[in-house]
Write a protein that holds these residues in place. Sequence first.
Motif, PDB file in Angstrom:
ATOM      1  N   LYS A   6     -15.579  81.464   9.721  1.00  0.00           N
ATOM      2  CA  LYS A   6     -14.378  80.990  10.048  1.00  0.00           C
ATOM      3  C   LYS A   6     -14.080  81.895  11.743  1.00  0.00           C
ATOM      4  O   LYS A   6     -14.366  82.305  11.736  1.00  0.00           O
ATOM      5  CB  LYS A   6     -13.043  82.026   9.145  1.00  0.00           C
ATOM      6  N   THR A   7     -13.350  81.316  13.004  1.00  0.00           N
ATOM      7  CA  THR A   7     -13.106  81.385  13.702  1.00  0.00           C
ATOM      8  C   THR A   7     -12.130  83.025  13.543  1.00  0.00           C
ATOM      9  O   THR A   7     -11.361  82.421  12.953  1.00  0.00           O
ATOM     10  CB  THR A   7     -12.220  81.032  14.667  1.00  0.00           C
ATOM     11  N   GLU A   8     -12.188  84.049  14.345  1.00  0.00           N
ATOM     12  CA  GLU A   8     -11.983  85.126  14.046  1.00  0.00           C
ATOM     13  C   GLU A   8     -10.420  85.037  15.359  1.00  0.00           C
ATOM     14  O   GLU A   8     -10.665  85.128  16.113  1.00  0.00           O
ATOM     15  CB  GLU A   8     -12.490  86.437  14.429  1.00  0.00           C
ATOM     16  N   ARG A   9      -9.303  84.862  14.296  1.00  0.00           N
ATOM     17  CA  ARG A   9      -8.263  84.535  15.544  1.00  0.00           C
ATOM     18  C   ARG A   9      -7.218  85.843  15.112  1.00  0.00           C
ATOM     19  O   ARG A   9      -7.833  86.397  14.406  1.00  0.00           O
ATOM     20  CB  ARG A   9      -7.305  83.280  14.367  1.00  0.00           C
ATOM     21  N   LEU A  10      -6.510  85.964  16.061  1.00  0.00           N
ATOM     22  CA  LEU A  10      -5.777  87.049  16.102  1.00  0.00           C
ATOM     23  C   LEU A  10      -4.616  87.305  15.449  1.00  0.00           C
ATOM     24  O   LEU A  10      -3.514  86.228  15.581  1.00  0.00           O
ATOM     25  CB  LEU A  10      -5.358  87.085  17.994  1.00  0.00           C
ATOM     26  N   THR A  11      -4.288  88.418  14.537  1.00  0.00           N
ATOM     27  CA  THR A  11      -2.854  88.345  14.095  1.00  0.00           C
ATOM     28  C   THR A  11      -1.602  88.417  14.571  1.00  0.00           C
ATOM     29  O   THR A  11      -2.149  88.659  16.846  1.00  0.00           O
ATOM     30  CB  THR A  11      -2.566  89.214  13.006  1.00  0.00           C
ATOM     31  N   PRO A  12      -0.284  88.678  14.936  1.00  0.00           N
ATOM     32  CA  PRO A  12       0.856  88.587  16.015  1.00  0.00           C
ATOM     33  C   PRO A  12       0.221  89.959  16.376  1.00  0.00           C
ATOM     34  O   PRO A  12       1.167  90.465  17.640  1.00  0.00           O
ATOM     35  CB  PRO A  12       1.812  88.210  15.073  1.00  0.00           C
ATOM     36  N   LEU A  13       0.508  91.248  15.734  1.00  0.00           N
ATOM     37  CA  LEU A  13       0.006  92.536  15.773  1.00  0.00           C
ATOM     38  C   LEU A  13      -0.903  92.654  16.892  1.00  0.00           C
ATOM     39  O   LEU A  13      -0.771  93.589  17.846  1.00  0.00           O
ATOM     40  CB  LEU A  13      -0.274  93.471  14.827  1.00  0.00           C
ATOM     41  N   GLU A  14      -2.398  92.230  16.381  1.00  0.00           N
ATOM     42  CA  GLU A  14      -3.092  92.489  17.397  1.00  0.00           C
ATOM     43  C   GLU A  14      -2.962  91.620  18.370  1.00  0.00           C
ATOM     44  O   GLU A  14      -3.694  92.451  19.476  1.00  0.00           O
ATOM     45  CB  GLU A  14      -4.466  91.592  16.176  1.00  0.00           C
ATOM     46  N   LEU A  15      -2.209  90.581  18.505  1.00  0.00           N
ATOM     47  CA  LEU A  15      -1.958  90.088  19.859  1.00  0.00           C
ATOM     48  C   LEU A  15      -1.311  90.950  20.730  1.00  0.00           C
ATOM     49  O   LEU A  15      -1.430  91.080  21.817  1.00  0.00           O
ATOM     50  CB  LEU A  15      -1.982  88.749  19.403  1.00  0.00           C
ATOM     51  N   GLU A  16      -0.030  91.525  20.158  1.00  0.00           N
ATOM     52  CA  GLU A  16       0.520  92.726  20.241  1.00  0.00           C
ATOM     53  C   GLU A  16      -0.304  93.531  21.074  1.00  0.00           C
ATOM     54  O   GLU A  16      -0.101  94.022  22.648  1.00  0.00           O
ATOM     55  CB  GLU A  16       1.460  92.667  19.605  1.00  0.00           C
ATOM     56  N   ILE A  17      -1.249  94.533  20.566  1.00  0.00           N
ATOM     57  CA  ILE A  17      -2.047  95.130  20.727  1.00  0.00           C
ATOM     58  C   ILE A  17      -3.345  94.636  22.127  1.00  0.00           C
ATOM     59  O   ILE A  17      -3.407  95.786  23.105  1.00  0.00           O
ATOM     60  CB  ILE A  17      -2.751  95.333  19.565  1.00  0.00           C
ATOM     61  N   MET A  18      -3.727  93.737  22.020  1.00  0.00           N
ATOM     62  CA  MET A  18      -4.536  92.862  23.463  1.00  0.00           C
ATOM     63  C   MET A  18      -3.979  93.029  23.903  1.00  0.00           C
ATOM     64  O   MET A  18      -3.987  93.167  25.350  1.00  0.00           O
ATOM     65  CB  MET A  18      -5.359  92.422  22.461  1.00  0.00           C
ATOM     66  N   LYS A  19      -2.777  92.536  24.214  1.00  0.00           N
ATOM     67  CA  LYS A  19      -1.212  92.376  25.382  1.00  0.00           C
ATOM     68  C   LYS A  19      -1.675  93.919  26.073  1.00  0.00           C
ATOM     69  O   LYS A  19      -1.758  94.246  27.632  1.00  0.00           O
ATOM     70  CB  LYS A  19       0.232  91.984  24.956  1.00  0.00           C
ATOM     71  N   VAL A  20      -0.937  95.391  25.132  1.00  0.00           N
ATOM     72  CA  VAL A  20      -1.235  96.525  25.891  1.00  0.00           C
ATOM     73  C   VAL A  20      -2.960  97.289  26.128  1.00  0.00           C
ATOM     74  O   VAL A  20      -2.656  97.377  27.500  1.00  0.00           O
ATOM     75  CB  VAL A  20      -0.912  96.966  24.243  1.00  0.00           C
ATOM     76  N   LEU A  21      -3.447  96.333  25.888  1.00  0.00           N
ATOM     77  CA  LEU A  21      -5.156  96.769  26.308  1.00  0.00           C
ATOM     78  C   LEU A  21      -4.261  95.662  27.781  1.00  0.00           C
ATOM     79  O   LEU A  21      -6.048  96.449  28.682  1.00  0.00           O
ATOM     80  CB  LEU A  21      -5.993  96.998  25.353  1.00  0.00           C
ATOM     81  N   TRP A  22      -4.870  94.405  28.165  1.00  0.00           N
ATOM     82  CA  TRP A  22      -5.077  93.617  28.770  1.00  0.00           C
ATOM     83  C   TRP A  22      -4.290  94.452  30.132  1.00  0.00           C
ATOM     84  O   TRP A  22      -4.676  94.535  30.893  1.00  0.00           O
ATOM     85  CB  TRP A  22      -4.724  92.562  28.375  1.00  0.00           C
ATOM     86  N   GLU A  23      -2.989  95.350  29.713  1.00  0.00           N
ATOM     87  CA  GLU A  23      -2.339  95.528  30.638  1.00  0.00           C
ATOM     88  C   GLU A  23      -2.812  97.209  31.281  1.00  0.00           C
ATOM     89  O   GLU A  23      -2.601  97.466  32.325  1.00  0.00           O
ATOM     90  CB  GLU A  23      -0.901  95.553  30.301  1.00  0.00           C
ATOM     91  N   THR A  24      -2.722  97.832  30.400  1.00  0.00           N
ATOM     92  CA  THR A  24      -3.626  99.120  30.550  1.00  0.00           C
ATOM     93  C   THR A  24      -4.340  99.380  31.322  1.00  0.00           C
ATOM     94  O   THR A  24      -5.670 100.347  31.183  1.00  0.00           O
ATOM     95  CB  THR A  24      -2.846  99.941  29.512  1.00  0.00           C
TER      96      THR A  24
END
Length: 130
Positions: free
Chosen positions: A5-23
């Motif tokens: 199974k591909t490790e998809r990101l949940t909506p909360l995980e994606l929200e956290i990743m967006k923070v890390l991509w920005e900061t």
Amino acid sequence: MARRKTERLTPLELEIMKVLWETGAANVQTVQQRLERELAYTTVQTMLNILHRKGKVKRTLKDRAYFYKPAVSRRQVVSQAVNDLVDHLFGGSVESLVMSLVETKHLTPQKMNRLNKLLKESEEESDADN
């Protein structure tokens, strides 16, 4: 044999990743403060640990706190999500996805012109590389 199974990101995980991509590299507290919703420190910490276990973030111990940074780019995550969408909703047909966008008026003539221009530029770059 079971399909991996591909490790998809949940909506909360994606929200956290967006923070890390920005900061860039950030500790739990920084991520917690920059999220769009209020979450407990321990919830953010747990989610970052899950992302680390999935291989989506790397962490480094500085003093007594972990600092997390993305191990995957936004482009990689988008590419995986689009591939999943095409596979699951359109039977692997990118053409069906594009036709659906046209039929639902999400892809306007102006956007089609822009897309054609990008495709032409991409072809020219590819030809120059060969």
